[in-house]
Scaffold this active site. Sequence first.
Site, short mmCIF file in Angstrom:
data_model
loop_
_atom_site.label_atom_id
_atom_site.label_comp_id
_atom_site.label_asym_id
_atom_site.label_seq_id
_atom_site.Cartn_x
_atom_site.Cartn_y
_atom_site.Cartn_z
CE LYS A 76 -25.70 -13.07 14.29
NZ LYS A 76 -26.90 -14.18 14.28
CG ASP A 99 -27.07 -17.47 12.38
OD1 ASP A 99 -26.39 -18.20 13.43
OD2 ASP A 99 -26.99 -16.26 12.74
P1 NDP Z 1 -33.71 -8.02 14.47
O1 NDP Z 1 -33.40 -6.91 15.60
O2 NDP Z 1 -32.66 -8.10 13.27
O3 NDP Z 1 -34.93 -8.27 14.15
C1 NDP Z 1 -36.05 -8.45 15.05
C2 NDP Z 1 -37.25 -8.99 14.42
O4 NDP Z 1 -38.39 -8.97 15.35
C3 NDP Z 1 -37.94 -7.97 13.25
O5 NDP Z 1 -38.58 -8.75 12.27
C4 NDP Z 1 -38.88 -6.77 14.01
O6 NDP Z 1 -39.81 -6.37 13.28
C5 NDP Z 1 -39.34 -8.19 15.04
N1 NDP Z 1 -39.77 -7.17 16.36
C6 NDP Z 1 -39.07 -6.71 17.29
N2 NDP Z 1 -39.93 -6.35 18.16
C7 NDP Z 1 -41.40 -6.68 17.85
C8 NDP Z 1 -42.49 -6.50 18.57
N3 NDP Z 1 -42.52 -5.76 19.63
N4 NDP Z 1 -43.65 -7.05 17.95
C9 NDP Z 1 -43.45 -7.56 16.69
N5 NDP Z 1 -42.25 -7.76 16.14
C10 NDP Z 1 -41.13 -7.24 16.48
O7 NDP Z 1 -33.14 -9.40 15.42
P2 NDP Z 1 -32.44 -10.73 15.00
O8 NDP Z 1 -33.19 -11.07 13.56
O9 NDP Z 1 -31.04 -10.72 14.95
O10 NDP Z 1 -32.89 -12.03 16.07
C11 NDP Z 1 -34.48 -12.22 16.28
C12 NDP Z 1 -34.32 -13.48 17.23
O11 NDP Z 1 -33.95 -14.51 16.68
C13 NDP Z 1 -33.90 -13.04 18.64
O12 NDP Z 1 -34.86 -13.42 19.49
C14 NDP Z 1 -32.59 -13.79 18.45
O13 NDP Z 1 -32.18 -13.89 20.00
C15 NDP Z 1 -32.86 -14.99 17.65
N6 NDP Z 1 -31.70 -15.71 17.09
C16 NDP Z 1 -31.18 -16.92 17.60
C17 NDP Z 1 -30.32 -17.72 17.00
C18 NDP Z 1 -29.98 -19.07 17.59
O14 NDP Z 1 -28.87 -19.56 17.29
N7 NDP Z 1 -30.68 -19.63 18.08
C19 NDP Z 1 -29.49 -16.89 15.97
C20 NDP Z 1 -29.84 -15.66 15.75
C21 NDP Z 1 -30.95 -15.07 16.22
P3 NDP Z 1 -39.63 -5.09 12.67
O15 NDP Z 1 -39.09 -5.35 11.22
O16 NDP Z 1 -41.00 -4.50 12.47
O17 NDP Z 1 -38.85 -4.28 13.51
#
Ligand code: NDP
Length: 283
Positions: free
Chosen positions: A72, A109
């Site tokens: 993105k 989004d």
């Molecule tokens: P990113 O990889 O950009 O961000 C992931 C986030 O999750 C970060 O804040 C990360 O924290 C956190 N995270 C990951 N693993 C862990 C863990 N084990 N414990 C705690 N925190 C964790 O992903 P996106 O932001 O793109 O996507 C996030 C979610 O949103 C996904 O599930 C995706 O499917 C969903 N989504 C849904 C959409 C929809 O249309 N419904 C559209 C876009 C996304 P840290 O910064 O510490 O790594």
Amino acid sequence: MTNRQTIRDRFAVVGNPIGHSLSPVIHAAFAQQKNQTIDYQAVLVELDLFEQWVQQFFEAGGHGLNVTLPFKTRAFALADQASPRAQAAGAANFLMRNEAGSIIADNTDGSGLVTDMTVNAGWPLRDARILILGAGGAVRGVIPALLAEAPQCVFLANRTPERAQQLAEHWTTEAIPVSGGGYREVPAEAWDVIINGTSTGLSNEMPALSSSMAFAPQCRGYDMAYGHAPTPFMMWARAHGVVEVLDGLGMLVEQAAESFFLWRGDYPETTPVVSSLRAASGG
Ligand code: NDP
């Protein structure tokens, strides 16, 4: 149908991985509603070939793309022009080529999430105290649309506190204070709305929130993730008495509807599409 119309009808969603994507089914349903045909594929693009693939898609006459993880921010960066909301998010889930041949980026989004919460579910966001879990790409994309609803305050809680703090510093204003930190730093506010924007559901986990967290009597919970079964966040929210809990399927369909509208100029009905997807997944 002329050759030009056939060419203009080519669309795709690109990501890596992409096998799980529901977008082709959703866009086919929208097109069917409108008695239109659509060629909308899910395409797996190699991590180092994204920009090249996008250029070739548009050069070959493709009309529009949805973009998902992990591309993105790169989609936003490669575009010739970007909408204000894509600029605000620094990320794009939507690309199209205009008549002049320029690639335009947008981000649907945030409006997808807010439409699902306010229009479909009827949740009041004005003056709400909103807690957002996560500070990744999805959260970055939805913050501008959430703030436009004039909540009372927002707290961003993230595993890596610095990412939440940086995002909060960028968005905070006197009118709507936005602050951020780690999961253990969530203020003891009575939260009205809690949004899970982390990807913890993928590993069947739940962010490590403090057990002393407070909930407003009408607290609502929204997980941007979706799947066949309730997510760990949804189960956690229900166990804590959250009155309404939704997954992100509605957001997915709403962001797709706005993409369809931007490409086709005709807004599709979303409710029947959400219902049929839920029925198909047994939900
Ligand atoms: P990113 O990889 O950009 O961000 C992931 C986030 O999750 C970060 O804040 C990360 O924290 C956190 N995270 C990951 N693993 C862990 C863990 N084990 N414990 C705690 N925190 C964790 O992903 P996106 O932001 O793109 O996507 C996030 C979610 O949103 C996904 O599930 C995706 O499917 C969903 N989504 C849904 C959409 C929809 O249309 N419904 C559209 C876009 C996304 P840290 O910064 O510490 O790594």
